[in-house]
Design a protein around this motif. Structure first.
Motif, PDB file in Angstrom:
ATOM      1  N   ILE A 415       1.008  -1.041  -0.064  1.00 51.19           N
ATOM      2  CA  ILE A 415       0.179   0.155   0.105  1.00 51.19           C
ATOM      3  C   ILE A 415       1.110   1.325   0.096  1.00 51.19           C
ATOM      4  CG2 ILE A 415      -1.657   1.215   1.293  1.00 51.19           C
ATOM      5  CD1 ILE A 415      -2.899  -1.555   2.495  1.00 51.19           C
ATOM      6  N   HIS A 416       1.855   1.265   0.768  1.00 51.88           N
ATOM      7  CA  HIS A 416       2.784   2.378   0.760  1.00 51.88           C
ATOM      8  C   HIS A 416       3.510   2.647  -0.513  1.00 51.88           C
ATOM      9  CE1 HIS A 416       6.665   4.189   1.606  1.00 51.88           C
ATOM     10  NE2 HIS A 416       6.233   5.069   2.220  1.00 51.88           N
ATOM     11  N   ASP A 417       3.824   1.541  -1.078  1.00 52.43           N
ATOM     12  CA  ASP A 417       4.843   1.763  -2.386  1.00 52.43           C
ATOM     13  C   ASP A 417       3.679   2.170  -3.404  1.00 52.43           C
ATOM     14  OD1 ASP A 417       6.963   0.697  -1.165  1.00 52.43           O
ATOM     15  OD2 ASP A 417       6.776  -1.298  -1.993  1.00 52.43           O
ATOM     16  N   GLN A 418       2.622   1.710  -3.585  1.00 50.83           N
ATOM     17  CA  GLN A 418       1.474   2.086  -4.581  1.00 50.83           C
ATOM     18  C   GLN A 418       0.975   3.562  -4.372  1.00 50.83           C
ATOM     19  OE1 GLN A 418       1.104   0.808  -7.513  1.00 50.83           O
ATOM     20  NE2 GLN A 418      -0.406   2.409  -8.007  1.00 50.83           N
ATOM     21  N   LEU A 419       0.299   3.822  -3.203  1.00 53.61           N
ATOM     22  CA  LEU A 419      -0.330   5.051  -3.018  1.00 53.61           C
ATOM     23  C   LEU A 419       0.584   6.111  -2.584  1.00 53.61           C
ATOM     24  CD1 LEU A 419      -3.650   3.652  -1.280  1.00 53.61           C
ATOM     25  CD2 LEU A 419      -2.902   3.924  -3.581  1.00 53.61           C
ATOM     26  N   GLN A 420       1.250   6.004  -1.666  1.00 51.64           N
ATOM     27  CA  GLN A 420       2.209   7.059  -1.190  1.00 51.64           C
ATOM     28  C   GLN A 420       3.624   7.526  -2.047  1.00 51.64           C
ATOM     29  OE1 GLN A 420       3.855   6.762   2.789  1.00 51.64           O
ATOM     30  NE2 GLN A 420       3.808   9.064   2.715  1.00 51.64           N
ATOM     31  N   LEU A 421       4.212   6.505  -2.596  1.00 52.67           N
ATOM     32  CA  LEU A 421       5.298   6.700  -3.504  1.00 52.67           C
ATOM     33  C   LEU A 421       4.989   6.733  -4.950  1.00 52.67           C
ATOM     34  CD1 LEU A 421       7.781   4.082  -1.836  1.00 52.67           C
ATOM     35  CD2 LEU A 421       7.241   6.582  -1.259  1.00 52.67           C
ATOM     36  N   ALA A 422       4.180   5.696  -5.465  1.00 52.16           N
ATOM     37  CA  ALA A 422       3.879   5.901  -6.736  1.00 52.16           C
ATOM     38  C   ALA A 422       2.657   6.878  -7.063  1.00 52.16           C
ATOM     39  CB  ALA A 422       3.331   4.561  -7.292  1.00 52.16           C
ATOM     40  N   GLU A 423       1.724   7.099  -6.297  1.00 50.05           N
ATOM     41  CA  GLU A 423       0.792   8.034  -6.779  1.00 50.05           C
ATOM     42  C   GLU A 423       0.744   9.206  -5.927  1.00 50.05           C
ATOM     43  OE1 GLU A 423      -3.286   6.231  -6.952  1.00 50.05           O
ATOM     44  OE2 GLU A 423      -2.409   4.081  -7.389  1.00 50.05           O
ATOM     45  N   ALA A 424       1.703   9.273  -5.071  1.00 48.21           N
ATOM     46  CA  ALA A 424       1.518  10.442  -4.064  1.00 48.21           C
ATOM     47  C   ALA A 424       0.390  11.231  -3.549  1.00 48.21           C
ATOM     48  CB  ALA A 424       2.353  11.570  -4.825  1.00 48.21           C
ATOM     49  N   ALA A 441      -8.561  -5.366  14.058  1.00 49.36           N
ATOM     50  CA  ALA A 441      -8.985  -5.038  12.857  1.00 49.36           C
ATOM     51  C   ALA A 441      -7.804  -4.739  11.911  1.00 49.36           C
ATOM     52  CB  ALA A 441      -9.991  -3.949  12.967  1.00 49.36           C
ATOM     53  N   PHE A 442      -7.893  -4.493  10.753  1.00 45.69           N
ATOM     54  CA  PHE A 442      -6.873  -4.059   9.813  1.00 45.69           C
ATOM     55  C   PHE A 442      -7.176  -2.689   9.486  1.00 45.69           C
ATOM     56  CE2 PHE A 442      -5.251  -3.399   5.566  1.00 45.69           C
ATOM     57  CZ  PHE A 442      -3.929  -3.932   5.715  1.00 45.69           C
ATOM     58  N   ARG A 443      -6.556  -1.796   9.908  1.00 46.22           N
ATOM     59  CA  ARG A 443      -6.584  -0.278   9.766  1.00 46.22           C
ATOM     60  C   ARG A 443      -5.700   0.284   8.748  1.00 46.22           C
ATOM     61  NH1 ARG A 443      -7.426   3.148  14.937  1.00 46.22           N
ATOM     62  NH2 ARG A 443      -5.150   3.688  14.674  1.00 46.22           N
ATOM     63  N   VAL A 444      -6.089   1.173   7.817  1.00 45.41           N
ATOM     64  CA  VAL A 444      -5.526   2.126   7.073  1.00 45.41           C
ATOM     65  C   VAL A 444      -5.837   3.578   7.269  1.00 45.41           C
ATOM     66  CG1 VAL A 444      -4.782   2.728   4.701  1.00 45.41           C
ATOM     67  CG2 VAL A 444      -5.255   0.410   5.438  1.00 45.41           C
ATOM     68  N   SER A 445      -5.008   4.589   7.614  1.00 50.74           N
ATOM     69  CA  SER A 445      -5.413   6.036   7.711  1.00 50.74           C
ATOM     70  C   SER A 445      -4.188   6.758   6.500  1.00 50.74           C
ATOM     71  CB  SER A 445      -4.989   6.392   8.974  1.00 50.74           C
ATOM     72  OG  SER A 445      -5.753   5.810  10.101  1.00 50.74           O
ATOM     73  N   ILE A 446      -4.974   7.736   5.848  1.00 49.35           N
ATOM     74  CA  ILE A 446      -4.289   8.489   4.895  1.00 49.35           C
ATOM     75  C   ILE A 446      -4.746  10.048   5.171  1.00 49.35           C
ATOM     76  CG2 ILE A 446      -3.971   8.933   2.572  1.00 49.35           C
ATOM     77  CD1 ILE A 446      -4.845   5.967   2.100  1.00 49.35           C
ATOM     78  N   GLN A 447      -3.996  11.087   5.157  1.00 45.19           N
ATOM     79  CA  GLN A 447      -4.076  12.226   4.867  1.00 45.19           C
ATOM     80  C   GLN A 447      -3.838  13.033   3.859  1.00 45.19           C
ATOM     81  OE1 GLN A 447      -4.374  14.750   8.876  1.00 45.19           O
ATOM     82  NE2 GLN A 447      -2.789  16.073   7.783  1.00 45.19           N
ATOM     83  N   SER A 448      -4.124  13.785   3.185  1.00 43.30           N
ATOM     84  CA  SER A 448      -4.129  14.164   1.746  1.00 43.30           C
ATOM     85  C   SER A 448      -4.617  15.577   1.529  1.00 43.30           C
ATOM     86  CB  SER A 448      -4.603  13.276   0.414  1.00 43.30           C
ATOM     87  OG  SER A 448      -4.380  13.862  -0.587  1.00 43.30           O
ATOM     88  N   SER A 449      -3.554  16.300   0.927  1.00 36.43           N
ATOM     89  CA  SER A 449      -3.762  17.837   0.815  1.00 36.43           C
ATOM     90  C   SER A 449      -4.409  17.951  -1.015  1.00 36.43           C
ATOM     91  CB  SER A 449      -3.072  18.797   1.133  1.00 36.43           C
ATOM     92  OG  SER A 449      -1.905  18.416   0.050  1.00 36.43           O
ATOM     93  N   THR A 450      -4.543  16.954  -1.713  1.00 33.02           N
ATOM     94  CA  THR A 450      -4.569  16.822  -2.851  1.00 33.02           C
ATOM     95  C   THR A 450      -5.856  16.056  -3.160  1.00 33.02           C
ATOM     96  OG1 THR A 450      -3.074  14.932  -3.363  1.00 33.02           O
ATOM     97  CG2 THR A 450      -2.029  17.081  -3.733  1.00 33.02           C
ATOM     98  N   HIS A 451      -6.436  15.319  -2.519  1.00 29.12           N
ATOM     99  CA  HIS A 451      -7.490  14.442  -3.024  1.00 29.12           C
ATOM    100  C   HIS A 451      -8.519  14.438  -1.683  1.00 29.12           C
ATOM    101  CE1 HIS A 451      -4.479  13.167  -5.866  1.00 29.12           C
ATOM    102  NE2 HIS A 451      -5.519  13.140  -6.685  1.00 29.12           N
ATOM    103  N   GLY A 452      -9.476  14.084  -2.253  1.00 25.96           N
ATOM    104  CA  GLY A 452     -10.704  14.006  -1.148  1.00 25.96           C
ATOM    105  C   GLY A 452     -10.938  12.560  -0.673  1.00 25.96           C
ATOM    106  N   PRO A 453     -11.274  12.282   0.462  1.00 26.03           N
ATOM    107  CA  PRO A 453     -11.347  10.955   1.149  1.00 26.03           C
ATOM    108  C   PRO A 453     -12.229  10.040   0.150  1.00 26.03           C
ATOM    109  CG  PRO A 453     -13.138  12.338   2.256  1.00 26.03           C
ATOM    110  CD  PRO A 453     -12.404  13.139   1.277  1.00 26.03           C
ATOM    111  N   ALA A 454     -13.231  10.326  -0.469  1.00 33.09           N
ATOM    112  CA  ALA A 454     -13.962   9.246  -1.331  1.00 33.09           C
ATOM    113  C   ALA A 454     -12.979   8.900  -2.329  1.00 33.09           C
ATOM    114  CB  ALA A 454     -15.020   9.944  -2.038  1.00 33.09           C
TER     115      ALA A 454
END
Length: 605
Positions: A415-424, A441-454
């Protein structure tokens, strides 16, 4: 206002200065106490590198003479401009200084100089008139450093504490330190109960025992009262010689505390500001906090509802709240350190028996896809956030936890390689094994200034299928063994570095009413038995977006720059009621959630 704070500080310094002059033995006694404490620091080197020995009375007097208002540097920070609020008096002059801006954040600041002749000369009488006083001899300086137990060559440490007291009012666990040989013990207290009044009570009681905490802290005793997850918590740790002294003082002050209007006003204002400031936290923190609120069974009030109830706060209500809590007590205790079993006893805490409260988690229904959307409260924050979780099962299942640990490591990297590094997509990424009161549970948290949560969730779900599942298919047995199984099993078997770590490990089990103290070992053994196909099957059942048995909930916290959802947001509490309208808890706890104080009361004879 700031001048009053500076004045109080210098009045206290004048009290110290005059005491040194009038009573030389006072300063010598303080120095001897400091020498004893620094020797402790040096001897048990978790905390300090030096020993104080020399006594120089003239140097002390000369140093105190230098501590005057005109030689001080004061830093003021606030939302209002200093020129509008603080420069109305005559004791501060600008001296030609101009307002400047910092180069990165454009923060306005100015450096001012005192007009020293305008500051009065303070005397000890001024301090006494304001109710200031010096501390007496510190009652928490440890004197007994006898080590009972400790390490023995060729003898393996006992792996778990044992229960030595179990009655209708109390349950006490005990373990002699046989690993570290420190003259310390750790005493933890826990009361899982409370909402707004408990937040205010925690602040009131913390302020009430502040002098005791300050004296104890000088002697390496740590004590705190705080509210967390709707409960009051008390922790005490340090040299076991004085833990019973501090514990008895704290418990007596809590039981006999009388609320005053002035102290309540200060505590209420503090709690109100703290709750309001919570809305200004980072979007990812707000999303994760909302997630925890929705999944916890005892989360009866949101932050907004607590603020709405502020008008109900008064002296009699808070005093009644404390009285009702103190009367309904269940003791759950762990004593770990150099105390001998035969010198421990539990005091009778009250007349009413209450069951210990464990906060269970709700199970989401299978094949669910819940989404809660909310705007960012701080309009100036351009970030949006996603908190996404798939519930797995009971926390006590070693087999499920083993698979979850390996999936977090393998899937987290993909997930890190694809969403954070490849897609920024964002600069804040967390992939975690979420451990609740009773569920995992399996949990993922992401904060972004370029894209909305959807959009973040859409890309995460695609990544789970395209990258994570493919990674699980491609992984070879040798790599799986060498890179994932052995390091994680070894990490679970890591020995605690000090008595505090070992205590926390035991207390985590006791407070969760899970007395499988070898749970990490069972998980490690389960990891060692796994093959890549086991983790793949686990992913297909619990995480894969196409699974019909997946339990998924996501929180969307959206900044103003990102488009709102098609469906309008609903009230958080109403959403929570809908979420679990036809659902059950993770287990039948049989717990009465009436007001209850869950404490340890450990005395040494």
């Amino acid at each position: 206002a700031w001048e009053a704070v500076v004045a109080a500080l210098h009045k206290y310094i004048s009290l110290v200065r005059d005491s040194v002059i009038k009573d030389p033995e006072f300063s010598r006694a303080v120095q001897q106490e400091l020498c004893s404490l620094s020797e402790l620091h040096f001897r048990f080197r978790e905390t300090g590198p030096y020993v104080a020995e020399a006594w120089d009375a003239p140097l002390l007097s000369a140093t105190l003479a230098m501590l005057t208002p005109c030689k001080a540097r004061v830093t003021l920070k606030g939302r209002e401009s200093l020129k509008d609020v603080e420069l109305r008096g005559t004791r501060v002059v600008i001296d030609g200084a101009a307002w400047s801006q910092t180069p990165w954040f454009n923060t306005e600041h100015i450096v001012l100089r005192y007009a020293g002749s305008n500051w009065p000369t303070y005397r000890s009488d001024d301090a006494t008139a304001d109710g200031l006083h010096l501390f007496g001899p510190n009652p928490y300086v440890p004197k007994d450093f006898t080590v009972v137990g400790g390490k023995k060559d060729g003898v393996e440490p006992i792996l778990a504490p044992r229960k030595i007291v179990e009655t209708s009012l109390a349950k006490l666990w005990y373990k002699l330190d046989d690993r570290f040989g420190d003259p310390k013990a750790v005493d933890l207290e826990d009361t899982p109960r409370g909402e707004l009044f408990d937040l205010i009570l925690a602040k009131l009681l913390s302020d009430h025992i502040s002098e005791d905490i300050a004296s104890a802290a000088q002697c390496f005793l740590k004590c705190s009262i705080y509210c967390q997850s709707g409960g009051l918590f008390v922790t005490i740790s340090g040299f076991s010689d004085k833990i019973p002294v501090l514990l008895e003082v704290v418990i007596n002050k809590v039981v006999n505390f009388v609320v005053s209007p002035d102290s309540l006003q200060l505590a209420q204002d503090y709690v109100r500001r703290k709750l309001q400031n919570g809305f200004l936290g980072s979007p990812v923190d707000l999303a994760e906090g909302t997630l925890g609120y929705l999944l916890q069974e005892d989360a009866t009030e949101s932050t907004t509802e607590k603020l709405d109830e502020m008008d109900a706060v008064n002296v009699s209500a808070i005093q009644e709240r404390l009285s009702s809590i103190v009367k309904e007590v269940y003791i759950l205790g762990l004593v770990h350190g150099k105390f001998m079993e035969k010198v421990l006893r539990c005091g009778n805490p009250g007349s009413t028996v209450s069951e210990a409260i464990l906060t269970p988690n709700y199970f989401l229904p299978e094949d669910c896809n819940f989404v809660y959307d909310a705007p960012v409260n701080n309009k100036a924050d351009a970030n949006s956030a996603l908190a996404w979780v798939c519930q797995i099962g009971e926390k006590t299942s070693a087999s499920l936890r083993a698979r979850l640990i390996l999936l977090v490591v393998i899937g987290g990297a993909a997930i890190h390689d694809q969403l954070q590094l490849a897609e920024a997509l964002g600069y804040t990424f967390k992939v975690q094994a979420h451990v609740g009161s009773t569920t995992i549970a399996f949990r993922v948290s992401i904060q972004s200034s370029t894209h909305g949560p959807a959009y973040l969730e859409q890309r995460l779900e695609a990544c789970l299928i395209e990258q994570v599942r493919q990674r699980l298919l491609d992984i070879q047995e040798g790599e799986f063994e060498r890179t994932f199984k052995l390091p994680n099993a070894r990490g679970l078997r890591r020995q605690p570095a000090n008595i505090r770590e070992e205590t926390n490990m035991f207390w985590k089990c006791i407070s969760a009413q899970d007395t499988k103290f070898n749970h990490d070992e069972l998980v490690a053994q389960s990891i060692e038995s796994l093959k890549p196909v086991d983790v793949l099957q686990f992913f297909d059942e619990y995480i894969d977006p196409r699974s019909r048995t997946r339990r998924k909930l996501s929180i969307h916290v959206r900044s103003g720059r990102h488009a709102p959802p098609v469906t309008p947001s609903v009230d958080l509490r109403a959403f929570r009621s809908t979420l679990f309208s036809n659902n059950t808890l993770s287990k039948d706890m049989g717990i009465d959630s009436d007001e209850c104080l869950l404490v340890e009361s450990v005395l040494v004879l």
